[in-house]
Motif scaffolding. Structure first.
Motif, PDB file in Angstrom:
ATOM      1  N   UNK A 186       0.832  -1.205   0.000  1.00 53.33           N
ATOM      2  CA  UNK A 186       0.000   0.000   0.000  1.00 53.33           C
ATOM      3  C   UNK A 186       0.863   1.250   0.000  1.00 53.33           C
ATOM      4  N   UNK A 187       2.021   1.177   0.647  1.00 53.52           N
ATOM      5  CA  UNK A 187       2.942   2.313   0.615  1.00 53.52           C
ATOM      6  C   UNK A 187       3.433   2.544  -0.813  1.00 53.52           C
ATOM      7  N   UNK A 188       3.772   1.454  -1.516  1.00 56.11           N
ATOM      8  CA  UNK A 188       4.209   1.570  -2.911  1.00 56.11           C
ATOM      9  C   UNK A 188       3.102   2.139  -3.778  1.00 56.11           C
ATOM     10  N   UNK A 189       1.870   1.700  -3.533  1.00 54.53           N
ATOM     11  CA  UNK A 189       0.730   2.198  -4.303  1.00 54.53           C
ATOM     12  C   UNK A 189       0.529   3.689  -4.078  1.00 54.53           C
ATOM     13  N   UNK A 190       0.700   4.118  -2.849  1.00 54.55           N
ATOM     14  CA  UNK A 190       0.527   5.539  -2.509  1.00 54.55           C
ATOM     15  C   UNK A 190       1.605   6.400  -3.149  1.00 54.55           C
ATOM     16  N   UNK A 191       2.861   5.968  -3.013  1.00 54.29           N
ATOM     17  CA  UNK A 191       3.972   6.771  -3.542  1.00 54.29           C
ATOM     18  C   UNK A 191       3.968   6.814  -5.065  1.00 54.29           C
ATOM     19  N   UNK A 192       3.440   5.784  -5.702  1.00 52.68           N
ATOM     20  CA  UNK A 192       3.416   5.771  -7.166  1.00 52.68           C
ATOM     21  C   UNK A 192       2.435   6.801  -7.720  1.00 52.68           C
ATOM     22  N   UNK A 193       1.480   7.227  -6.890  1.00 56.85           N
ATOM     23  CA  UNK A 193       0.497   8.215  -7.325  1.00 56.85           C
ATOM     24  C   UNK A 193       0.921   9.625  -6.908  1.00 56.85           C
ATOM     25  N   UNK A 194       1.745   9.718  -5.862  1.00 55.12           N
ATOM     26  CA  UNK A 194       2.234  11.024  -5.397  1.00 55.12           C
ATOM     27  C   UNK A 194       3.643  11.204  -5.948  1.00 55.12           C
ATOM     28  N   UNK A 195       3.798  11.892  -7.079  1.00 55.73           N
ATOM     29  CA  UNK A 195       5.089  11.958  -7.778  1.00 55.73           C
ATOM     30  C   UNK A 195       6.198  12.658  -7.003  1.00 55.73           C
ATOM     31  N   UNK A 196       5.852  13.442  -6.008  1.00 54.95           N
ATOM     32  CA  UNK A 196       6.868  14.203  -5.274  1.00 54.95           C
ATOM     33  C   UNK A 196       7.822  13.292  -4.502  1.00 54.95           C
ATOM     34  N   UNK A 197       7.311  12.178  -3.980  1.00 59.23           N
ATOM     35  CA  UNK A 197       8.134  11.289  -3.160  1.00 59.23           C
ATOM     36  C   UNK A 197       8.647  10.138  -4.023  1.00 59.23           C
ATOM     37  N   UNK A 198       9.979   9.913  -4.090  1.00 58.46           N
ATOM     38  CA  UNK A 198      10.525   8.850  -4.936  1.00 58.46           C
ATOM     39  C   UNK A 198      10.175   7.458  -4.411  1.00 58.46           C
ATOM     40  N   UNK A 199       9.587   6.618  -5.275  1.00 58.71           N
ATOM     41  CA  UNK A 199       9.237   5.252  -4.874  1.00 58.71           C
ATOM     42  C   UNK A 199      10.488   4.467  -4.497  1.00 58.71           C
ATOM     43  N   UNK A 200      11.611   4.777  -5.169  1.00 60.42           N
ATOM     44  CA  UNK A 200      12.870   4.076  -4.877  1.00 60.42           C
ATOM     45  C   UNK A 200      13.294   4.270  -3.427  1.00 60.42           C
ATOM     46  N   UNK A 201      12.774   5.320  -2.795  1.00 60.65           N
ATOM     47  CA  UNK A 201      13.104   5.584  -1.394  1.00 60.65           C
ATOM     48  C   UNK A 201      12.631   4.485  -0.467  1.00 60.65           C
ATOM     49  N   UNK A 202      11.712   3.642  -0.937  1.00 58.62           N
ATOM     50  CA  UNK A 202      11.249   2.521  -0.117  1.00 58.62           C
ATOM     51  C   UNK A 202      12.381   1.544   0.183  1.00 58.62           C
ATOM     52  N   UNK A 203      13.430   1.570  -0.643  1.00 55.67           N
ATOM     53  CA  UNK A 203      14.579   0.695  -0.400  1.00 55.67           C
ATOM     54  C   UNK A 203      15.235   1.023   0.942  1.00 55.67           C
ATOM     55  N   UNK A 204      15.055   2.254   1.398  1.00 57.19           N
ATOM     56  CA  UNK A 204      15.625   2.665   2.680  1.00 57.19           C
ATOM     57  C   UNK A 204      15.041   1.883   3.852  1.00 57.19           C
ATOM     58  N   UNK A 205      13.766   1.550   3.767  1.00 59.32           N
ATOM     59  CA  UNK A 205      13.092   0.920   4.904  1.00 59.32           C
ATOM     60  C   UNK A 205      12.813  -0.566   4.690  1.00 59.32           C
ATOM     61  N   UNK A 206      13.256  -1.108   3.533  1.00 57.70           N
ATOM     62  CA  UNK A 206      12.975  -2.513   3.222  1.00 57.70           C
ATOM     63  C   UNK A 206      13.560  -3.439   4.287  1.00 57.70           C
ATOM     64  N   UNK A 207      14.752  -3.098   4.783  1.00 58.45           N
ATOM     65  CA  UNK A 207      15.423  -3.957   5.754  1.00 58.45           C
ATOM     66  C   UNK A 207      14.755  -4.017   7.112  1.00 58.45           C
ATOM     67  N   UNK A 208      14.058  -2.954   7.488  1.00 57.19           N
ATOM     68  CA  UNK A 208      13.428  -2.940   8.812  1.00 57.19           C
ATOM     69  C   UNK A 208      11.915  -3.092   8.731  1.00 57.19           C
TER      70      UNK A 208
END
Length: 446
Positions: A364-386
């Motif tokens: 759902x976070x990926x779905x949200x960020x993909x619609x809000x162009x301001x926040x980079x979806x790739x940034x999810x890699x930052x929190x993938x580990x935790x």
């Protein structure tokens, strides 16, 4: 009412080590120690956790179906069904939105990602590509269409909670319309329900083994040390979830005449199981039974709990807005007030669109960020580990939120036995192993 021994050895004369909550707690501790001191062996324990969750999921569909059918048959009228559904969805919509707002406010005030100065171009977008693809598949329209099963029995074969809920409600309504002629079917469902909950009691004996395997794997694979670099985010999320449960849900409980702390104590075995397996589904059958045991009417329990597992995800909603702002702060992405409002609105929809999907919080976070162009979806890699560590908190918060919703909606309907609720939450458990009422006795709303 079914035998409450499904979820814990309720008899107070039993020694402490016979109680399910104690066994699960010990299993979690042993699993954590194994995962920490022997990570390789800890990772190999994963099948134990997976097997237990599969066992529980195997039984969820028939439990929901039989509980709803027998419960609705006891309501007698369609007006009662519509009333419960309306109040439940009103509750879900309000508190799900409130959870999103709380996450947004806390992230703006605490700013857990500030100062990290991450360049989005350096992030591994491939690491989150799979989640992004699933997010695109989980549109709101697709979600609504997926509620309708391909065949009458496919809902049970696939284990889709919402499809089972859909079939069960239609079947229950049909039972009401048929009336007295449907009594043999209702009696059969009632008998099958009693057998099924005894089946659940047998499965719950394996809960400590499942919790041990799942927790050993989590600590062995990700390591407790992996959260240090992102401790600010994890700590902020846990603190926010705790505040939401204690302050907001606590106030809701107080206004409806019971204590959030007593409710949590009553559900301690199930909460430990959710913590150990990182899945609220592992305790769904137990939650339904314990809510009915506490005085909530069976029709309300049957409708609110399964529906809440898809539409009342307080922990997931807090996580979404908190994590989205964390990524924006970590990548020095400025979000205007308009961007934040857009983020909130999109999250309200995407949290429903990916409901019931494995790894729903991250998807759902990926779905949200993909619609809000301001926040980079790739940034999810930052929190993938935790994310795994935050998944446990999401599940716990979702679970408590649905327990509170069940009691509150029951009270709004005037179908809460308040005297029984206070006795059960006060530790004076009532044993009715062969209670066959189709609904808990109704008590006047306070």
């Amino acid at each position: 009412m079914h035998d409450l021994r499904v979820t814990q050895e309720a008899h107070t004369r039993h020694p402490f080590y016979r109680h399910l909550y104690f066994q699960v707690l010990v299993a979690i501790i042993i699993g954590a120690l194994l995962g920490h001191f022997n990570p390789g062996l800890g990772e190999q324990m994963k099948p134990l956790g997976d097997a237990f969750i599969k066992l529980v999921k195997m039984i969820i569909a028939p439990v929901i179906f039989l509980t709803i059918v027998t419960g609705l048959s006891g309501m007698g009228t369609l007006r009662g069904v519509g009333s419960v559904v309306t109040k439940a969805f009103g509750y879900f919509l309000f508190f799900s939105t409130l959870a999103l707002i709380v996450g947004l406010i806390v992230a703006s005030v605490v700013q857990p990602g500030a100062g990290m100065n991450i360049d989005p171009a350096t992030l591994d977008a491939k690491a989150v590509a799979t989640y992004a693809e699933k997010a695109h598949e989980s549109t709101l329209t697709g979600f609504l269409m997926d509620i309708i099963p391909t065949t009458l029995t496919s809902a049970f074969n696939q284990g889709n909670i919402l499809q089972v809920l859909f079939v069960a409600i239609l079947f229950g309504i049909s039972v009401i319309l048929v009336g007295e002629r449907a009594k043999p079917v209702v009696d059969l469902c009632e008998s099958a329900s009693n057998i099924l909950f005894k089946f659940v009691a047998i499965l719950m004996k394996a809960a400590p083994i499942g919790a041990f395997g799942a927790f050993a794997f989590t600590i062995g694979k990700y390591g407790i040390g992996s959260i240090i670099n992102l401790a600010m985010l994890v700590g902020t999320f846990y603190l926010t979830a705790a505040i939401f449960v204690v302050v907001i849900l606590g106030a809701v409980c107080a206004l409806n005449g019971f204590s959030i702390f007593k409710l949590i104590a009553y559900l301690k075995a199930e909460l430990l199981l959710v913590l150990g397996t990182s899945s609220s589904e592992s305790a769904l059958p137990a939650l339904m039974e314990k809510m009915e045991h506490a005085g909530c009417a069976r029709p309300v329990v049957g409708l609110v709990v399964p529906t809440g597992y898809s539409f009342n995800l307080d922990g997931t909603n807090i996580y979404m807005t908190l994590a989205a702002l964390f990524i924006a702060q970590a990548t020095n992405t400025d979000l205007s007030l308009g961007d934040q409002i857009l983020l909130l609105l999109v999250a309200m929809l995407s949290s429903k669109g990916a409901a019931g999907v494995t790894g729903a919080g991250f998807i759902t976070l990926a779905a949200t960020l993909s619609v809000v162009p301001s926040v980079p979806v790739a940034g999810m890699a930052l929190i993938l580990g935790v994310d795994r560590f935050m998944s446990e908190c999401r599940s716990l918060t979702n679970f408590i939120g649905n327990a509170v919703a069940t009691v509150v909606v029951s009270r709004w309907e005037g179908k809460l036995d308040t005297e029984r609720l206070h006795k059960v939450l006060g530790g004076h458990e009532l044993h009715l192993p062969h209670h066959k009422d189709k609904a808990a006795p109704a008590a006047p709303a306070e």
